[in-house]
Motif scaffolding. Structure first.
Motif, PDB file in Angstrom:
ATOM      1  N   SER A 493      -2.030  33.694  10.907  1.00  6.53           N
ATOM      2  CA  SER A 493      -1.447  32.679  10.836  1.00  6.53           C
ATOM      3  C   SER A 493      -0.868  32.308  12.277  1.00  6.53           C
ATOM      4  O   SER A 493      -0.901  30.829  12.934  1.00  6.53           O
ATOM      5  CB  SER A 493      -0.347  32.628   9.630  1.00  6.53           C
ATOM      6  N   HIS A 494      -0.774  33.482  12.743  1.00  6.01           N
ATOM      7  CA  HIS A 494      -0.140  32.864  14.504  1.00  6.01           C
ATOM      8  C   HIS A 494      -1.634  32.322  14.944  1.00  6.01           C
ATOM      9  O   HIS A 494      -0.972  31.900  16.098  1.00  6.01           O
ATOM     10  CB  HIS A 494       0.258  34.277  14.895  1.00  6.01           C
ATOM     11  N   CYS A 495      -2.606  33.198  14.473  1.00  2.00           N
ATOM     12  CA  CYS A 495      -3.923  32.593  15.392  1.00  2.00           C
ATOM     13  C   CYS A 495      -4.080  31.073  15.396  1.00  2.00           C
ATOM     14  O   CYS A 495      -4.180  30.294  15.759  1.00  2.00           O
ATOM     15  CB  CYS A 495      -4.965  33.908  15.278  1.00  2.00           C
ATOM     16  N   ALA A 496      -3.680  30.919  14.114  1.00  2.00           N
ATOM     17  CA  ALA A 496      -3.927  29.541  13.704  1.00  2.00           C
ATOM     18  C   ALA A 496      -3.345  28.751  14.245  1.00  2.00           C
ATOM     19  O   ALA A 496      -3.819  27.573  15.159  1.00  2.00           O
ATOM     20  CB  ALA A 496      -4.450  29.531  11.867  1.00  2.00           C
ATOM     21  N   LEU A 497      -1.747  28.818  14.456  1.00  2.00           N
ATOM     22  CA  LEU A 497      -1.090  28.172  14.911  1.00  2.00           C
ATOM     23  C   LEU A 497      -1.177  27.908  15.879  1.00  2.00           C
ATOM     24  O   LEU A 497      -1.244  26.971  17.184  1.00  2.00           O
ATOM     25  CB  LEU A 497      -0.010  29.038  14.763  1.00  2.00           C
ATOM     26  N   GLU A 534      -0.112  21.504  10.374  1.00  2.00           N
ATOM     27  CA  GLU A 534       0.827  21.673  10.786  1.00  2.00           C
ATOM     28  C   GLU A 534       0.695  22.675   8.705  1.00  2.00           C
ATOM     29  O   GLU A 534       1.646  23.445   8.207  1.00  2.00           O
ATOM     30  CB  GLU A 534       2.279  21.260  11.004  1.00  2.00           C
ATOM     31  N   ALA A 535       0.395  21.666   8.084  1.00  2.00           N
ATOM     32  CA  ALA A 535       0.595  21.393   6.404  1.00  2.00           C
ATOM     33  C   ALA A 535      -0.214  22.671   6.391  1.00  2.00           C
ATOM     34  O   ALA A 535       0.281  23.110   5.181  1.00  2.00           O
ATOM     35  CB  ALA A 535       0.997  20.146   5.528  1.00  2.00           C
ATOM     36  N   GLU A 536      -1.380  22.698   6.469  1.00  2.00           N
ATOM     37  CA  GLU A 536      -1.934  23.846   6.348  1.00  2.00           C
ATOM     38  C   GLU A 536      -1.557  25.303   6.799  1.00  2.00           C
ATOM     39  O   GLU A 536      -2.095  25.741   6.414  1.00  2.00           O
ATOM     40  CB  GLU A 536      -3.526  23.803   7.173  1.00  2.00           C
ATOM     41  N   ALA A 537      -0.616  25.189   7.737  1.00  2.00           N
ATOM     42  CA  ALA A 537      -0.403  26.547   8.313  1.00  2.00           C
ATOM     43  C   ALA A 537       0.754  26.631   7.452  1.00  2.00           C
ATOM     44  O   ALA A 537       1.491  27.754   7.147  1.00  2.00           O
ATOM     45  CB  ALA A 537       0.643  25.880   9.741  1.00  2.00           C
ATOM     46  N   ALA A 594       8.296  36.419   7.119  1.00  2.00           N
ATOM     47  CA  ALA A 594       7.602  35.460   6.992  1.00  2.00           C
ATOM     48  C   ALA A 594       9.061  33.782   7.476  1.00  2.00           C
ATOM     49  O   ALA A 594       8.306  32.981   7.309  1.00  2.00           O
ATOM     50  CB  ALA A 594       7.692  35.327   5.345  1.00  2.00           C
ATOM     51  N   GLU A 595      10.165  34.194   6.642  1.00  2.00           N
ATOM     52  CA  GLU A 595      11.030  33.172   6.807  1.00  2.00           C
ATOM     53  C   GLU A 595      11.362  33.241   8.674  1.00  2.00           C
ATOM     54  O   GLU A 595      11.373  31.558   9.001  1.00  2.00           O
ATOM     55  CB  GLU A 595      11.988  33.286   6.416  1.00  2.00           C
ATOM     56  N   LEU A 596      10.785  34.467   9.555  1.00  2.00           N
ATOM     57  CA  LEU A 596      10.751  33.975  10.918  1.00  2.00           C
ATOM     58  C   LEU A 596      10.311  32.890  11.249  1.00  2.00           C
ATOM     59  O   LEU A 596       9.340  32.013  12.176  1.00  2.00           O
ATOM     60  CB  LEU A 596      11.648  35.679  11.197  1.00  2.00           C
ATOM     61  N   LYS A 597       8.692  33.342  10.863  1.00  2.00           N
ATOM     62  CA  LYS A 597       7.490  32.809  11.199  1.00  2.00           C
ATOM     63  C   LYS A 597       7.209  31.521  10.856  1.00  2.00           C
ATOM     64  O   LYS A 597       7.153  30.416  11.468  1.00  2.00           O
ATOM     65  CB  LYS A 597       5.827  33.638  10.260  1.00  2.00           C
ATOM     66  N   GLU A 598       7.706  31.362   9.549  1.00  2.00           N
ATOM     67  CA  GLU A 598       7.919  29.994   8.995  1.00  2.00           C
ATOM     68  C   GLU A 598       9.162  29.031   9.786  1.00  2.00           C
ATOM     69  O   GLU A 598       8.741  27.791  10.496  1.00  2.00           O
ATOM     70  CB  GLU A 598       8.400  29.815   6.975  1.00  2.00           C
ATOM     71  N   THR A 599      10.164  29.624  10.504  1.00  2.00           N
ATOM     72  CA  THR A 599      10.985  28.555  11.582  1.00  2.00           C
ATOM     73  C   THR A 599      10.423  28.575  12.391  1.00  2.00           C
ATOM     74  O   THR A 599      10.373  27.892  13.205  1.00  2.00           O
ATOM     75  CB  THR A 599      12.373  29.776  11.201  1.00  2.00           C
TER      76      THR A 599
END
Length: 669
Positions: A493-497, A534-537, A594-599
């Motif tokens: 997810s981080h790479c995609a972001l 971003e929606a995909e992320a 997960a919440e941190l990544k989302e934030t």
């Protein structure tokens, strides 16, 4: 005609009552009985006889002239036999004058003028006219035959007017007759000699009269002399300036000698040129019958245009009473129908009346100078008016150009103001969106700080549990595998972001290189694409959360399977409790991460949006500054054009004022 000239000479030197045209009849007596002067006169007359015998055209013209004028001339022999004693004396006198022309012209000029006024005998008219105008030996006579071979640009005009010249005279009335042909030849030859004058219709009547008296070569020479030395060339020029002078002089004579008639003409708007122009152009040949016009032409050959002024004024004096009773149309009819037949009985009365008219040559010269001054002033005024009209036209064109430019600038200014209002509205919307994004960013930062605090607390609890117990190896390995899978998912997810952020930066760079007019639309499209990514992320994060929930469910099932373990000894139960707490802590840690990544993802979105909005705002402000500069420049240019327009209008008003003053002065004059 030569035979007619020879006959009187023959009658002077023969004793017989009947004479012939032959040369022996001219000298029946011995040469010793004739004086040298008589012999010279006879030689001249015989030369004329020889020339005219070879030219039958001239004989026809003379016969036609005699028939048209109503005079019943007979042949030379019969005429000489019927001459009266007075006529014989006149012929003897004219014969001596012709014979001794040079001496007589110098010593007895006044007597010659008096004789011409009484009339030149018909048979002497040809040679006397040539002597009066000095046309008997002109070099141009030798060029006549060559001129006839050339082509004149006036030939069509001459052909068209030939039939209008003496249409009732036998010598000229028939189409393509000998008279029309010789008249065409002389007019064509002169149009080639004097190309400035070329051909004028009135001159054909003068040439026609000359052809009635002499052959075409001699008529051509006499006509050239008349044009050069008798002011006729100036009369027939295209500008007809001399005709205007004659009209002015004649009108002044009417004003001086016939003031009542002059006032009547002025009241009826009956201009001098309406009746007198043909008098000067044709020497009365189109006004009076040929016998009368020929007598006037005799005097014209001797004294010039003076006789036209005299005869014209005499005609007006004799018809003053009738003309004062008529209006303009009636006067025109009187000049056309009554005056030409007033002197059918003979021209002596008219000629005597004309020499009772006071003609002052010095005053005529003075009038000529006045007319020249008036015409010069008129020409200067016309040049000035033409210059002012040209300048006025140029100023009008300049004003129209300035008005078009002003209208164009006004349109551009209005369009700039509309564009500025639209950009101000877009700027306001961007600022409002930016404020909303900043608020969301602040909220995200607050939540991030809370999540970091929660993570620190969990880490402290985890460290405390590590010190108090240890986990079972199988269960810990399983949890580690799940944790590795979760971290791998997080890394993906981080790479995609990261890829999305790089693409966003690349798109921003690409947008910055585009023209300013297209940046906003393309940035909006890229923003939509970023939001989709971003929606995909977010979808990926949601899947990660789902995995965490699956782990939690798995953990709950694990707890349900191990409910019987609480019956074990207390030490074993304590270890199980610690393992459960550790599992719970790890689950919470996974949720927190997960919440941190989302934030962080949302924070990244906020920062990207903030950067895009900042770029939009900076571009909008820059475009607004440019538009303000353009508006200021256009305003200054519009002011300058308005000032130029006002100056041009002021100058136009001054010019119109000047033109009005000049026109008023002209009307006053």
């Amino acid at each position: 005609m030569a035979s007619q000239v020879a006959s009187p000479s023959a009658s002077l030197h023969t004793t017989s009552s009947s004479t012939t045209l032959s040369t022996p009849a001219l000298s029946p007596s011995s040469p010793t009985q004739l004086s040298p002067d008589d012999l010279e006169l006879l030689a001249k007359l015989e030369e004329q006889n020889r020339l005219l015998e070879t030219d039958s055209k001239s004989l026809r013209s003379v016969n036609g002239s005699r028939r048209n004028s109503g005079s019943s001339l007979v042949s030379s022999s019969s005429a000489s036999s019927n001459l009266s004693h007075l006529e014989e004396d006149s012929w003897i006198l004219w014969g001596r004058i012709v014979n001794e022309w040079e001496d007589v012209r110098k010593k007895k000029e006044k007597q010659v003028k008096e004789l011409v006024r009484k009339g030149i005998p018909h048979h002497f008219r040809a040679i006397v006219w040539q002597l009066l105008c000095s046309a008997q030996s002109m070099p141009i006579k030798d060029q006549y035959s060559e001129l006839l071979k050339m082509t004149s640009p006036c030939e069509k005009l001459i052909r068209r007017d030939i039939a209008r010249t003496y249409p009732e005279h036998d010598f000229f009335k028939e189409k393509d007759s000998l008279g029309q042909e010789v008249l065409f030849n002389v007019m064509k030859a002169y149009s080639l000699v004097d190309r400035e004058v070329g051909y004028c219709q009135g001159s054909a009547f003068i040439v026609g009269l000359l052809l009635m008296q002499m052959p075409e070569e001699e008529a051509f020479c006499v006509f050239v002399k008349l044009m050069q030395d008798y002011r006729l060339r100036e009369l027939f020029k295209p500008s007809m300036a001399e005709l205007g002078l004659c009209m002015y002089q004649f009108e002044c004579m009417i004003q001086e000698h016939l003031p009542e008639l002059y006032v009547h003409f002025q009241s009826q708007s009956f201009h001098t040129s309406m009746y007198a122009s043909s008098w000067f152009l044709t020497i009365f040949l189109t006004t009076f019958p040929l016998p009368i016009a020929t007598r006037i032409f005799d005097i014209f050959m001797s004294e010039g245009l003076e006789i036209v002024f005299r005869v014209g004024l005499a005609v007006l004096q004799m018809n003053q009473a009738e003309l004062l009773q008529l209006d303009m149309e009636g006067m025109l009819q009187h000049f056309q129908k009554v005056i030409p037949h007033q002197f059918d009985s003979g021209p002596d009365k008219l000629i005597q009346a004309s020499y009772q008219v006071k003609y002052n040559a010095k005053k005529m010269k003075k009038l000529e100078k006045e007319y020249t001054t008036i015409k010069t002033k008129e020409m200067e005024e016309q040049v000035e008016i033409k210059r002012l009209r040209t300048e006025n036209r140029l100023l009008k064109q300049r004003i129209e150009t300035l008005e078009k430019e002003s209208a164009s600038l006004a349109d551009r200014l209005i369009q700039g103001q509309v564009t500025r209002a639209q950009e101000a509205e877009e700027n306001y919307l961007i600022k409002r969106e930016l404020a909303t994004i900043k608020q969301q960013s602040d909220e995200a930062i607050t939540k991030l700080e809370q999540a970091e605090n929660t993570i620190r607390e969990l880490q402290q609890q985890q460290q405390w549990h590590k010190c108090s117990s240890r986990y079972s190896e199988d269960f810990v390995l399983q949890l580690e595998k799940e944790l590795v899978q979760a971290r791998l998912s997080e890394a993906e997810s981080h790479c995609a972001l990261k890829e999305m952020q790089d693409k966003v930066l690349e798109m921003e760079k690409r947008n910055s290189s585009l023209p300013d007019e297209e940046n906003v639309a393309r940035l909006q499209e890229e923003l939509i694409a970023v939001k989709l990514r971003e929606a995909e992320a977010l979808m990926g994060l949601k899947e990660l959360r789902q995995q965490v929930r699956d782990l939690e469910e798995h953990w709950q099932r694990h707890l349900a399977r191990t409910t019987g373990r609480w019956k074990d000894p207390p030490r074993k139960n304590t270890v199980n409790e610690l393992q459960d707490e550790l599992m719970t802590v790890r689950l919470k840690e996974a949720e927190t991460q997960a919440e941190l990544k989302e934030t962080k993802q949302r924070l990244m979105e906020m920062e990207t949006q903030n950067q895009i909005n900042s770029n939009h705002l900076r571009r909008a402000e820059q475009e607004l500054t440019n538009l303000q500069g353009k508006v200021q420049y256009l305003s200054a240019q519009n002011k300058g054009l308005l000032s130029q327009l006002n100056e041009a209008k002021r100058r136009q008003a001054e010019i119109e004022c000047k033109v009005n003053n000049i026109v008023n002065k002209l009307f006053v004059c």
